[in-house]
Design a protein around this motif. Sequence first.
Motif, PDB file in Angstrom:
ATOM      1  N   ALA A   1      53.931  36.799  79.256  1.00  0.00           N
ATOM      2  CA  ALA A   1      54.936  35.720  78.663  1.00  0.00           C
ATOM      3  C   ALA A   1      54.350  34.809  77.805  1.00  0.00           C
ATOM      4  O   ALA A   1      54.635  34.680  76.731  1.00  0.00           O
ATOM      5  CB  ALA A   1      55.752  35.142  79.799  1.00  0.00           C
ATOM      6  N   GLN A   2      53.009  34.238  78.068  1.00  0.00           N
ATOM      7  CA  GLN A   2      52.387  33.721  77.191  1.00  0.00           C
ATOM      8  C   GLN A   2      51.912  34.380  76.008  1.00  0.00           C
ATOM      9  O   GLN A   2      51.873  33.863  74.775  1.00  0.00           O
ATOM     10  CB  GLN A   2      51.010  33.081  78.007  1.00  0.00           C
TER      11      GLN A   2
ATOM     12  N   ARG B   1      54.856  34.626  73.559  1.00  0.00           N
ATOM     13  CA  ARG B   1      55.263  33.310  73.152  1.00  0.00           C
ATOM     14  C   ARG B   1      54.276  33.224  72.058  1.00  0.00           C
ATOM     15  O   ARG B   1      54.687  32.533  70.855  1.00  0.00           O
ATOM     16  CB  ARG B   1      55.373  32.431  74.163  1.00  0.00           C
TER      17      ARG B   1
END
Length: 78
Positions: free
Chosen positions: A30-31, A34
């Motif tokens: 997810a990082q 993003r």
Amino acid sequence: MRRLQERFPWCATVAHAPAAARFDDGVAYAQRVRAARDDGEIIDAFLAHVREGEGASEAERSLIREVLDTRALSEAQA
């Protein structure tokens, strides 16, 4: 699993068991998504996630860029 067992009643279990341990550089998927600045980087983050840390090769990056550029051109002309 339920659907597999309906189709293949003799199927006892299905398990993903990779030969090598998963690469972990401490950055969550997810990082990575993003932090991506464009669709090409999102695709590269996905590949690195599912390929034990190995992102797109140069040839794959070129193909990804070509596909994304073609899509963008098509959308602009629509």
